[in-house]
Design an enzyme around this catalytic site. Structure first.
Site, PDB file in Angstrom:
ATOM      1  N   SER A   1      50.769 -26.368  77.789  1.00  0.00           N
ATOM      2  CA  SER A   1      51.851 -27.147  77.178  1.00  0.00           C
ATOM      3  C   SER A   1      52.373 -28.236  78.098  1.00  0.00           C
ATOM      4  O   SER A   1      52.645 -29.358  77.656  1.00  0.00           O
ATOM      5  CB  SER A   1      52.994 -26.213  76.764  1.00  0.00           C
TER       6      SER A   1
ATOM      7  N   ASP B   1      47.890 -15.804  80.152  1.00  0.00           N
ATOM      8  CA  ASP B   1      46.904 -16.883  80.217  1.00  0.00           C
ATOM      9  C   ASP B   1      45.542 -16.322  80.630  1.00  0.00           C
ATOM     10  O   ASP B   1      44.602 -17.072  80.870  1.00  0.00           O
ATOM     11  CB  ASP B   1      47.350 -17.958  81.212  1.00  0.00           C
TER      12      ASP B   1
ATOM     13  N   ARG C   1      54.706 -11.026  85.007  1.00  0.00           N
ATOM     14  CA  ARG C   1      55.326 -12.346  84.860  1.00  0.00           C
ATOM     15  C   ARG C   1      56.472 -12.330  83.855  1.00  0.00           C
ATOM     16  O   ARG C   1      57.342 -13.194  83.899  1.00  0.00           O
ATOM     17  CB  ARG C   1      54.275 -13.380  84.448  1.00  0.00           C
TER      18      ARG C   1
ATOM     19  N   ARG D   1      61.840 -18.008  81.435  1.00  0.00           N
ATOM     20  CA  ARG D   1      62.385 -19.376  81.388  1.00  0.00           C
ATOM     21  C   ARG D   1      63.460 -19.492  80.310  1.00  0.00           C
ATOM     22  O   ARG D   1      63.841 -20.591  79.925  1.00  0.00           O
ATOM     23  CB  ARG D   1      61.268 -20.392  81.137  1.00  0.00           C
TER      24      ARG D   1
ATOM     25  N   ARG E   1      53.176 -25.014  88.339  1.00  0.00           N
ATOM     26  CA  ARG E   1      53.875 -25.443  87.127  1.00  0.00           C
ATOM     27  C   ARG E   1      55.348 -25.063  87.237  1.00  0.00           C
ATOM     28  O   ARG E   1      55.692 -23.951  87.613  1.00  0.00           O
ATOM     29  CB  ARG E   1      53.229 -24.813  85.894  1.00  0.00           C
ATOM     30  N   ALA E   2      56.210 -25.985  86.837  1.00  0.00           N
ATOM     31  CA  ALA E   2      57.635 -25.876  87.157  1.00  0.00           C
ATOM     32  C   ALA E   2      58.421 -24.933  86.258  1.00  0.00           C
ATOM     33  O   ALA E   2      59.290 -24.201  86.724  1.00  0.00           O
ATOM     34  CB  ALA E   2      58.269 -27.267  87.097  1.00  0.00           C
ATOM     35  N   ASP E   3      58.156 -24.953  84.951  1.00  0.00           N
ATOM     36  CA  ASP E   3      59.148 -24.390  84.027  1.00  0.00           C
ATOM     37  C   ASP E   3      59.429 -22.910  84.247  1.00  0.00           C
ATOM     38  O   ASP E   3      60.566 -22.468  84.109  1.00  0.00           O
ATOM     39  CB  ASP E   3      58.774 -24.674  82.560  1.00  0.00           C
TER      40      ASP E   3
ATOM     41  N   LYS F   1      60.224 -24.536  74.113  1.00  0.00           N
ATOM     42  CA  LYS F   1      59.435 -25.759  74.321  1.00  0.00           C
ATOM     43  C   LYS F   1      60.308 -26.994  74.505  1.00  0.00           C
ATOM     44  O   LYS F   1      59.797 -28.122  74.475  1.00  0.00           O
ATOM     45  CB  LYS F   1      58.479 -25.962  73.139  1.00  0.00           C
TER      46      LYS F   1
ATOM     47  N   HIS G   1      47.309 -28.083  72.783  1.00  0.00           N
ATOM     48  CA  HIS G   1      46.170 -27.268  73.227  1.00  0.00           C
ATOM     49  C   HIS G   1      45.944 -26.204  72.177  1.00  0.00           C
ATOM     50  O   HIS G   1      46.754 -26.028  71.263  1.00  0.00           O
ATOM     51  CB  HIS G   1      46.451 -26.612  74.591  1.00  0.00           C
TER      52      HIS G   1
END
Length: 511
Positions: free
Chosen positions: A64, A156, A187, A193, A259-261, A333, A442
């Site tokens: 994303s 993932d 995770r 998040r 990846r930041a989020d 999102k 994606h």
């Protein structure tokens, strides 16, 4: 008065790829009268959202963050994953002053280096090769105490696939003759998040104070015990490995997610002096807390790989040309349709408004597969009817978030909910003479089972994504499009010359 149709809506169906394989394909199984009609009657095709086409290594599935960066930038954006991997290969990683500085501070005082990160070969938030390189860097520079606090994936990657990653890191530490895995946690806890701070606190307390629900002698034993409790990788509860390891004053902590989020919440707990989201039992006086990349301009942690700036992304260029824009998504999102779509910029551009619809508070989204898509759609239809905006960019999270659960029946319901929402937008546009582009960032929901293992397929895919033009113009979709071509396509429809920085080309050509 402008004769340009208004508004132009970009509909991003997150995790909505295209596969010709009907088995385990939630899109194929779903009842989608709107999607079927649009593809039967309007210009449509497929565009690429993975690998080199979006600035990732060849064959790497899209995600994303990457997808929205490319969609908004109008050029292929070479991703942090690619930058870090290249730096490791050419040796620059081992000279990185931010990383070496942090390690040297701790090592020179006989203190520990703590490596945090998602231990996975998924390549979406992290890559295990980067964690290996960080352990090697710490050892090369004289650190004697090197501890990996491993976050397990299963989202993932296949749900129970962490064993090979643990074996890789165990072998790395054995080869180095120092260091070990100090803790395991899924995770789900370490990489929240959505402000579910009870989850984050479990990860923080595990890393800082070795406070764990479970203990094991080795990481392999800890993983096996979690599987015996019916916890897949993503949901492994806090597990201490071997003797307790705490983050002591003078230690260095390096977070290796690129990846930041999903790195922000845990990082805030480590570095914000006035943090109030949960009560920290202890805040160690660390020699350094480093992020592999910049997780947020507001988080006071140096980044080993600073962001590269993107100029004249779609949002900026629309603002320069006096166009108004609306960005809308639900919580899961929202960062993608704002921060990432704007090329890593937090603040809105002039003439840009944003609407955040809170995501439903459920444990996993298979319990509410429609999520809050109907409420998102209510606001879009209202905005279309008002005709205040030249451009509306919306993200629907359902395909991705429900796809990640691996629950096929829920994924089918998610797709059907999306179909209804898209139908409402198309109807509203019809009434005001507006246009839309429908695409995705994606794939995910089109493959819900791993054909090799028979396990639920919870990860993204490398499948192409749909591209549909909704409007009255006599156009057709060319072959060979990529996500970076979407912004130039929008500018063409808006009657604007694309800026020189946008190297993508319009996907729509005269029929």
């Amino acid at each position: 008065m402008t004769s340009t149709p208004k508004p132009l809506v970009l509909i991003i169906l997150d995790g909505f790829g295209h596969s010709e394989v009907p088995e385990h394909n939630a899109i194929f199984a779903a009842n989608t009268p709107v999607y079927d009609r649009l593809r039967a009657t309007l210009p449509h095709g497929l565009i690429s959202g993975s690998g080199m086409d979006v600035g990732l290594p060849d064959g790497q599935m899209g995600n994303s963050e990457v997808g929205h960066m490319n969609l908004g930038a109008g050029r292929v954006v070479y991703q942090d994953f690619t930058r870090v991997t290249k730096a490791i290969r050419d040796g620059e990683f081992f000279k990185n002053p931010v990383l070496t500085g942090a390690v040297d501070k701790a090592a020179s005082a006989g203190k520990a280096v703590h490596i945090l990160g998602l231990l996975s070969d998924g390549g979406v938030h992290s890559h295990q090769d980067h964690l290996v390189a960080m352990a090697e860097l710490a050892a090369q520079r004289g650190a004697e105490k090197i501890y990996l606090h491993a976050f397990l994936d299963g989202r993932d990657t296949p749900p129970r696939s962490a064993q090979s990653s643990i074996e890789l890191l165990d072998a790395t530490f054995a080869k180095l003759g120092k260091g070990r895995i100090a803790s395991l946690i899924g995770r789900y806890y370490a990489m929240d998040r959505d402000n579910r701070w009870d989850r984050v606190s479990a990860a923080y307390n595990l890393i800082v104070d070795s406070a764990a629900e479970y203990t094991a002698d080795t990481a392999q034993a800890g993983l096996e015990a979690a599987y015996a409790r019916d916890e897949s990788d993503e949901f492994v509860k806090a597990t201490r490995i071997g003797e307790a390891v705490k983050v002591e004053d003078g230690d260095a902590v390096v977070f290796m997610n690129f990846r930041a989020d999903r790195a922000r919440e845990l990082s805030r707990a480590f570095v914000e002096p006035d943090f109030t989201e949960f009560a920290r039992a202890r805040l160690p006086k660390m020699a350094a807390y480093i992020g592999l990349t910049q997780y947020s301009a507001k988080i006071p942690a140096p980044a080993a790989f600073a962001p590269s700036s993107l100029n004249n992304v779609l949002g900026e260029y629309l603002a320069k040309n006096g166009k108004t824009q609306l960005r809308i998504a639900e919580t899961e999102k929202y960062a993608h349709v704002t921060f990432f779509f704007s090329g890593g910029r937090e603040e809105p551009f002039e003439g840009e408004e944003r609407i955040l619809i809170p995501s439903p508070k459920v444990a996993t989204y298979d319990l509410q597969p429609e999520m809050n898509a109907p409420q998102v759609t209510d606001r879009i239809v209202e905005a279309i009817e008002q005709q205040r905006f030249d451009v509306i960019v919306v993200n629907y999270a359902n395909g991705d978030m429900v796809g990640h659960t691996g629950v096929f029946e829920a994924a089918v319901k998610a797709v059907e909910a999306l179909d209804t929402c898209v139908g409402r937008i198309v109807d509203a546009l019809e009434k005001v003479g507006g246009e839309a582009l429908i695409t995705a960032d994606h794939g995910n929901v089109e493959q819900m089972e791993d054909e090799c293992t028979g396990q639920a397929h919870t990860a993204h895919t490398t499948e192409p994504v749909p591209f549909i033009y909704v409007g009255k113009r006599n156009l057709k979709v060319r072959d060979g499009g990529v996500l970076a071509d979407v912004a130039p396509t929008m500018l063409q429809l808006l009657g604007l010359e694309k800026p020189v920085e946008m190297t993508g080309t319009s996907i729509l050509v005269d029929a």
